[in-house]
Design a protein around this motif. Structure first.
Motif, PDB file in Angstrom:
ATOM      1  N   TRP A  18       0.831  -1.220   0.000  1.00  0.00           N
ATOM      2  CA  TRP A  18       0.000   0.000   0.000  1.00  0.00           C
ATOM      3  C   TRP A  18       0.858   1.259   0.000  1.00  0.00           C
ATOM      4  CZ3 TRP A  18      -3.425  -2.118   4.566  1.00  0.00           C
ATOM      5  CH2 TRP A  18      -4.289  -3.086   4.053  1.00  0.00           C
ATOM      6  N   LEU A  19       1.978   1.209   0.732  1.00  0.00           N
ATOM      7  CA  LEU A  19       2.874   2.364   0.748  1.00  0.00           C
ATOM      8  C   LEU A  19       3.510   2.565  -0.619  1.00  0.00           C
ATOM      9  CD1 LEU A  19       4.336   4.589   2.368  1.00  0.00           C
ATOM     10  CD2 LEU A  19       6.103   2.890   2.919  1.00  0.00           C
ATOM     11  N   GLU A  20       3.947   1.492  -1.262  1.00  0.00           N
ATOM     12  CA  GLU A  20       4.569   1.604  -2.587  1.00  0.00           C
ATOM     13  C   GLU A  20       3.578   2.099  -3.628  1.00  0.00           C
ATOM     14  OE1 GLU A  20       6.085  -2.246  -3.425  1.00  0.00           O
ATOM     15  OE2 GLU A  20       7.633  -2.201  -1.865  1.00  0.00           O
ATOM     16  N   GLU A  21       2.316   1.711  -3.502  1.00  0.00           N
ATOM     17  CA  GLU A  21       1.306   2.102  -4.488  1.00  0.00           C
ATOM     18  C   GLU A  21       0.682   3.461  -4.186  1.00  0.00           C
ATOM     19  OE1 GLU A  21      -1.489  -1.080  -4.481  1.00  0.00           O
ATOM     20  OE2 GLU A  21      -0.147  -2.494  -5.515  1.00  0.00           O
ATOM     21  N   GLY A  22       1.076   4.062  -3.067  1.00  0.00           N
ATOM     22  CA  GLY A  22       0.563   5.382  -2.736  1.00  0.00           C
ATOM     23  C   GLY A  22      -0.806   5.387  -2.095  1.00  0.00           C
ATOM     24  N   VAL A  23      -1.279   4.234  -1.676  1.00  0.00           N
ATOM     25  CA  VAL A  23      -2.585   4.164  -1.016  1.00  0.00           C
ATOM     26  C   VAL A  23      -2.516   4.816   0.355  1.00  0.00           C
ATOM     27  CG1 VAL A  23      -4.362   2.586  -0.144  1.00  0.00           C
ATOM     28  CG2 VAL A  23      -3.164   2.063  -2.277  1.00  0.00           C
ATOM     29  N   ILE A  24      -1.392   4.667   1.049  1.00  0.00           N
ATOM     30  CA  ILE A  24      -1.178   5.287   2.356  1.00  0.00           C
ATOM     31  C   ILE A  24       0.148   6.028   2.331  1.00  0.00           C
ATOM     32  CG2 ILE A  24      -2.523   3.554   3.621  1.00  0.00           C
ATOM     33  CD1 ILE A  24       0.089   2.178   4.371  1.00  0.00           C
ATOM     34  N   ASP A  25       0.301   6.995   3.285  1.00  0.00           N
ATOM     35  CA  ASP A  25       1.576   7.701   3.384  1.00  0.00           C
ATOM     36  C   ASP A  25       2.448   7.047   4.455  1.00  0.00           C
ATOM     37  OD1 ASP A  25       0.480   8.472   5.812  1.00  0.00           O
ATOM     38  OD2 ASP A  25      -0.144  10.439   5.068  1.00  0.00           O
ATOM     39  N   GLN A  26       3.626   7.636   4.663  1.00  0.00           N
ATOM     40  CA  GLN A  26       4.583   7.030   5.591  1.00  0.00           C
ATOM     41  C   GLN A  26       4.054   7.025   7.021  1.00  0.00           C
ATOM     42  OE1 GLN A  26       7.563   5.590   4.601  1.00  0.00           O
ATOM     43  NE2 GLN A  26       7.584   4.818   6.697  1.00  0.00           N
ATOM     44  N   GLU A  27       3.297   8.058   7.374  1.00  0.00           N
ATOM     45  CA  GLU A  27       2.758   8.132   8.736  1.00  0.00           C
ATOM     46  C   GLU A  27       1.745   7.010   8.984  1.00  0.00           C
ATOM     47  OE1 GLU A  27       0.436  11.290  11.695  1.00  0.00           O
ATOM     48  OE2 GLU A  27       1.046  11.891   9.668  1.00  0.00           O
ATOM     49  N   ASP A  28       0.842   6.824   8.016  1.00  0.00           N
ATOM     50  CA  ASP A  28      -0.133   5.733   8.146  1.00  0.00           C
ATOM     51  C   ASP A  28       0.568   4.377   8.143  1.00  0.00           C
ATOM     52  OD1 ASP A  28      -2.274   7.480   8.221  1.00  0.00           O
ATOM     53  OD2 ASP A  28      -2.496   7.487   6.032  1.00  0.00           O
ATOM     54  N   HIS A  29       1.624   4.295   7.345  1.00  0.00           N
ATOM     55  CA  HIS A  29       2.403   3.059   7.283  1.00  0.00           C
ATOM     56  C   HIS A  29       2.979   2.707   8.644  1.00  0.00           C
ATOM     57  CE1 HIS A  29       6.255   0.882   6.726  1.00  0.00           C
ATOM     58  NE2 HIS A  29       5.596   0.207   5.790  1.00  0.00           N
ATOM     59  N   ASN A  30       3.534   3.721   9.322  1.00  0.00           N
ATOM     60  CA  ASN A  30       4.123   3.483  10.642  1.00  0.00           C
ATOM     61  C   ASN A  30       3.061   3.132  11.672  1.00  0.00           C
ATOM     62  OD1 ASN A  30       6.627   4.070   9.540  1.00  0.00           O
ATOM     63  ND2 ASN A  30       6.549   6.225  10.131  1.00  0.00           N
ATOM     64  N   LYS A  31       1.888   3.795  11.568  1.00  0.00           N
ATOM     65  CA  LYS A  31       0.805   3.500  12.508  1.00  0.00           C
ATOM     66  C   LYS A  31       0.303   2.074  12.350  1.00  0.00           C
ATOM     67  CE  LYS A  31      -1.030   8.199  13.082  1.00  0.00           C
ATOM     68  NZ  LYS A  31      -2.206   9.084  12.851  1.00  0.00           N
ATOM     69  N   LEU A  32       0.139   1.665  11.113  1.00  0.00           N
ATOM     70  CA  LEU A  32      -0.345   0.307  10.855  1.00  0.00           C
ATOM     71  C   LEU A  32       0.666  -0.742  11.307  1.00  0.00           C
ATOM     72  CD1 LEU A  32      -1.966   0.778   7.315  1.00  0.00           C
ATOM     73  CD2 LEU A  32      -3.163   0.324   9.461  1.00  0.00           C
ATOM     74  N   LYS A  33       1.949  -0.433  11.069  1.00  0.00           N
ATOM     75  CA  LYS A  33       2.983  -1.375  11.492  1.00  0.00           C
ATOM     76  C   LYS A  33       3.024  -1.526  13.022  1.00  0.00           C
ATOM     77  CE  LYS A  33       5.210  -3.008   7.884  1.00  0.00           C
ATOM     78  NZ  LYS A  33       6.617  -2.692   7.626  1.00  0.00           N
ATOM     79  N   GLY A  34       2.679  -0.448  13.710  1.00  0.00           N
ATOM     80  CA  GLY A  34       2.706  -0.495  15.166  1.00  0.00           C
ATOM     81  C   GLY A  34       1.408  -0.937  15.799  1.00  0.00           C
ATOM     82  N   SER A  35       0.419  -1.271  14.977  1.00  0.00           N
ATOM     83  CA  SER A  35      -0.903  -1.633  15.518  1.00  0.00           C
ATOM     84  C   SER A  35      -1.025  -3.111  15.856  1.00  0.00           C
ATOM     85  CB  SER A  35      -1.997  -1.254  14.508  1.00  0.00           C
ATOM     86  OG  SER A  35      -1.845  -2.006  13.309  1.00  0.00           O
ATOM     87  N   TYR A  36      -0.009  -3.906  15.587  1.00  0.00           N
ATOM     88  CA  TYR A  36      -0.075  -5.329  15.902  1.00  0.00           C
ATOM     89  C   TYR A  36       1.280  -5.822  16.405  1.00  0.00           C
ATOM     90  CZ  TYR A  36       2.281  -6.029  11.395  1.00  0.00           C
ATOM     91  OH  TYR A  36       3.180  -5.992  10.361  1.00  0.00           O
ATOM     92  N   ASP A  37       1.205  -6.915  17.124  1.00  0.00           N
ATOM     93  CA  ASP A  37       2.405  -7.575  17.643  1.00  0.00           C
ATOM     94  C   ASP A  37       2.462  -8.989  17.099  1.00  0.00           C
ATOM     95  OD1 ASP A  37       3.178  -5.394  19.267  1.00  0.00           O
ATOM     96  OD2 ASP A  37       1.726  -6.013  20.797  1.00  0.00           O
TER      97      ASP A  37
END
Length: 350
Positions: A18-37
Motif C-alpha cells: 500500500w505504501l509503494e502504491e501510494g494508497v497510504i503515506d509514511q505516517e499511516d504506514h508506521n501507525k499500521l505497522k505499530g498496531s499489531y504484535d
C-alpha cells in the motif's frame, strides 16, 4: 492485536505494498505497522491440540474409573440393562454434549476448538447409541446402521450447524456406499465396476450435489463447499488408484497385464485434471484449480515411476526427477516474480 508469524507476514507485505502504491503515506504506514504484535507462539494451534488431548484424557479417565468397585457395579448395572435402555442412555448423553456445545458456540463463538471438542464427544456417543439400536432390532446389516448414522450426523450438522459433524455424515455415507456395494458385488465387481471405480462414480455425484447446492442454497454455502471438497478428494484419489490398477478386482489378474494397457485410465485422469484446472482458472475457483494442478503432476510422476523404474538406472531416474522439480520450482518462482512486478507497474497507471 496479536498475530501469528504467518499472519504478520501477510499483513506486513500488504502494508508495504500500500505504501509503494501510494494508497497510504509514511505516517499511516508506521501507525499500521505499530498496531499489531507478532506472537512468538501459535496459540491457536496449541489450543486445537490441547482440546484434542483433553478429549482423549476424558476417555482415559472414564476407563480408569473402572478400577473403583462402586463404579464397576454402576457400569455393570448400566450394561446389564436392555439394549433399548443403553441406546436411550447414550442418546441422552450425546444430546447433552450437542446442546452444551451449541450453547457454548452461541456464548463464545470465538472458542472454536473447545466447542468442536464437545461435538466430537457427541459424535462418539451417537455412534454407540446407534450400535445398540442395531442390537434392539437384531439386524446383521452393518451398512444400514452406517446409513442411519450418516442421516443422523447430516441432520445434526445442519441444525447445530457444524462442519465437523457434517464431514462425519459424508464419511459415513461413503462408508455405507462401500459396504453396501461390497455386499451386492460379484467377485469384487458391482455393475461391472471395481471398488475404486465405484467410488469415482459416487464422488462425482457428491461433486455435482455440492456445486448444485452452492448455487441454490447460499445460506448453506459452507456445507456445499465442504461436500464438494470431500467429493473432489475422493474422486481424484479413486481415479488415481484406477489409473494404477485399472478396473480389476483381482490382484492376480491385474498382475498378468502390462501397465501400458491401462494407459486409457491415465488419460482419463489427465483429462479430468485439465478440466478441473480449466474450470478453476475460468471461474476463479481455487478448489478446482488446486486439485486439477496437483493431480496433473501426480499423474505424470506416477506414470514416470511405472514406466521407467525398472528399466532405468536409479541414479539417472532420480536425477531426472530432481531436474524436473528444479525446473518446475524455477518456473513457479519466475511466474510469481512476474506477477509481483506487473502488479507494481499497474498501480502508478491507476
Amino acid at each position: 492485536m496479536k498475530l501469528s508469524k504467518r499472519e504478520s507476514r501477510v499483513v506486513n507485505n500488504a502494508i508495504d505494498t500500500w505504501l509503494e502504491e501510494g494508497v497510504i503515506d509514511q505516517e499511516d504506514h508506521n501507525k499500521l505497522k505499530g498496531s499489531y504484535d507478532v506472537a512468538t507462539i501459535d496459540w491457536s494451534l496449541i489450543a486445537k491440540y490441547s482440546f484434542w488431548v483433553a478429549v482423549l484424557c476424558i476417555v482415559l479417565s472414564v476407563l480408569s474409573v473402572l478400577l473403583d468397585k462402586w463404579l464397576i457395579e454402576l457400569i455393570q448395572n448400566i450394561f446389564s440393562a436392555p439394549d433399548i435402555a443403553k441406546s436411550v442412555f447414550f442418546a441422552i448423553v450425546s444430546a447433552a454434549f450437542y446442546l452444551f456445545g451449541v450453547r457454548r458456540k452461541k456464548q463464545s463463538p470465538d472458542k472454536t476448538f473447545s466447542n468442536e471438542a464437545f461435538f466430537v464427544l457427541g459424535i462418539v456417543s451417537t455412534a454407540i447409541s446407534i450400535y445398540f439400536i442395531g442390537q434392539v432390532i437384531e439386524t446383521d446389516s452393518l451398512s444400514k446402521l452406517i446409513l442411519l448414522a450418516s442421516i443422523v450426523y447430516g441432520l445434526l450438522g445442519l441444525w447445530i450447524p457444524s462442519l465437523l459433524v457434517w464431514v462425519c455424515s459424508l464419511f459415513s455415507l461413503g462408508t455405507w456406499f462401500g459396504f453396501e456395494t461390497y455386499q451386492w458385488s460379484d467377485n469384487g465387481y458391482f455393475l461391472a465396476m471395481s471398488m475404486p471405480l465405484r467410488f469415482v462414480v459416487f464422488s462425482a455425484f457428491l461433486i455435482a450435489l455440492g456445486m448444485f447446492a452452492q448455487t441454490r442454497f447460499k445460506s448453506k454455502e459452507d456445507f456445499a463447499l465442504t461436500t464438494r471438497a470431500f467429493g473432489l478428494i475422493l474422486f481424484f484419489l479413486s481415479l488415481w488408484v484406477v489409473s494404477i490398477f485399472g478396473n480389476y478386482a483381482d490382484f492376480a489378474e491385474w498382475g498378468d497385464v502390462s501397465q501400458f494397457s491401462l494407459i486409457h485410465w491415465s488419460l482419463l485422469l489427465l483429462i479430468a485434471s485439465i478440466a478441473a484446472l480449466y474450470h478453476g482458472i475460468k471461474f476463479d475457483d481455487e478448489l478446482n484449480r488446486g486439485f486439477g494442478l496437483i493431480f496433473i503432476f501426480v499423474n505424470l510422476y506416477t506414470r514416470f515411476i511405472e514406466y521407467f523404474w525398472e528399466g532405468t538406472h536409479k541414479a539417472l531416474f532420480f536425477a531426472v526427477l530432481a531436474a524436473s522439480f528444479w525446473l518446475f520450482g524455477t518456473r513457479a518462482e519466475q511466474i510469481y516474480r512476474l506477477g509481483q512486478k506487473s502488479r507494481t507497474e499497474e498501480s502508478p497507471a491507476e
